[in-house]
Scaffold this active site. Sequence first.
Site, PDB file in Angstrom:
ATOM      1  N   GLU A 125     -13.208  -2.082  -8.148  1.00 24.54           N
ATOM      2  CA  GLU A 125     -14.180  -2.508  -9.222  1.00 24.54           C
ATOM      3  C   GLU A 125     -14.222  -3.932  -9.613  1.00 24.54           C
ATOM      4  O   GLU A 125     -15.442  -4.262  -9.769  1.00 24.54           O
ATOM      5  CB  GLU A 125     -13.664  -1.484 -10.568  1.00 24.54           C
ATOM      6  CG  GLU A 125     -14.620  -1.722 -11.834  1.00 24.54           C
ATOM      7  CD  GLU A 125     -14.003  -0.963 -12.981  1.00 24.54           C
ATOM      8  OE1 GLU A 125     -14.642  -0.644 -13.852  1.00 24.54           O
ATOM      9  OE2 GLU A 125     -12.631  -0.831 -12.857  1.00 24.54           O
ATOM     10  N   HIS A 126     -13.363  -4.525  -9.996  1.00 24.17           N
ATOM     11  CA  HIS A 126     -13.105  -5.933 -10.158  1.00 24.17           C
ATOM     12  C   HIS A 126     -12.319  -6.565  -9.035  1.00 24.17           C
ATOM     13  O   HIS A 126     -11.343  -6.006  -8.728  1.00 24.17           O
ATOM     14  CB  HIS A 126     -12.608  -6.248 -11.499  1.00 24.17           C
ATOM     15  CG  HIS A 126     -13.234  -5.401 -12.562  1.00 24.17           C
ATOM     16  ND1 HIS A 126     -12.491  -4.242 -13.007  1.00 24.17           N
ATOM     17  CD2 HIS A 126     -14.316  -5.695 -13.286  1.00 24.17           C
ATOM     18  CE1 HIS A 126     -13.203  -4.015 -14.053  1.00 24.17           C
ATOM     19  NE2 HIS A 126     -14.101  -4.643 -14.224  1.00 24.17           N
TER      20      HIS A 126
END
EC number: 1.1.1.23
Length: 456
Positions: free
Chosen positions: A338-339
């Site tokens: 996601e990050h």
Amino acid sequence: MISRIDLRGDALPEGPALRDLLPRADFDVSAALEKVRPICEAVHHRGDAALIDFTEQFDGVRIDRVRVPADALTRALEELDPAVRAALEESIRRARLVHREQRRSSHTTQVVPGGSVTEKWVPVERVGLYAPGGRSVYPSSVIMNVVPAQEAGVGSVALASPAQAPAFENDPAGGLPHPTILAACALLGVDEVYAAGGATAVAMFAYGTESCPPANMVTGPGNIWVAAAKRYFTGKIGIDAEAGPTEIAVLADSTADPVHVASDLISQAEHDPLAAAVLVTDSVELADAVEKELQPQVEATRHVEDRIRPALAGRQSAIVLVDGVDEGLRVVDAYGAEHLEIQTADAAAVAERVRNAGAIFVGPWAPVSLGDYAAGSNHVLPTGGCACHSSGLSVQSFLRGIHIVDYTRDALAEVAHHVVTLAEAEDLPAHGAAVKARFAGGEQDGHSDWKVPASK
């Protein structure tokens, strides 16, 4: 506090075999689906009454209506801490700058003389946006949902967030979403707000109730019950994604600062005990230093026992050792974070080589926390490895591309024999007949040899 996975020495496997070696949270949406099904159907059949009952059951507060009155929004903004207001306004300003650049314009392609295809972009008519309000309250998620919807031109925007239990007797905020959520809505000009949480909010938007018209689409992060409800309604309404627990991966080499890396891992672990924190590095020295740094930083923060320690110690978090940055890139692409932070030498060049990530944060001065609040980027991002095929929330999420086909008689005549030939090849003769009918004067000698009359 955090485990290690050693992938050094042997050649890394390909595809799913590599993904299977990497840490990931247990997140069984299928099991949750059976539990949210009766909740969703209760909202379908009982409307606002079901929402009120479920709010008492799940949020511990009895409300008398679901829609938030306008004066509560006004009051929340008036009473907002000036520093928080200034931060929200700057976050909104930056998000608008980025998302405004994502707007699409119609484009016409002249395929042949007299034949064109235009792609026009039409916003979804009505969206229901969700802002979580469980362990933490996320006015930033209000911004990340509302801004791209508004910049896309969505005409009707509604937002739901769980009702908060009163903090004291006669608390005016009791039974309403958190006042900072309400203030963010007021700053953004969103006046249709509902006190509804989890699966009940998704069901409210999907089916509609007495107070809330149905929406065409639901977006926004949430817990497993939100994800399960989104799966339940897939096909009936549009959804952005089935968001799972938040995750950070850091690709780092010996040039990275272990203080920075440790603090960034902790920052995501603070969300939830299922949050994932993964460091991928070719430096054993950095791995040792990060592990050493985690202990004092964890002890110095809040939410240690209920979130951070379980998250870092869980099977979803690990330090992954690799032979070099090239191997590290293969690992983070397989993971699809996601990050993803890149804290290596020549970080910008390394970031350019990444294929799978929700958002990439380059170098020591772009922590994930910046993206959560004030980079201008969107923080509603794909989780659970879905970054290999999905994007984060954007203006595009709220737009539909529609093709407009415009052909003259001559332009159709030019290509008619190809249409008929392909229709016959697919054993769909009526498709070809629909073209032939437009040239009643044309000769028909079998099928593939059919000719149209000369163009006029």
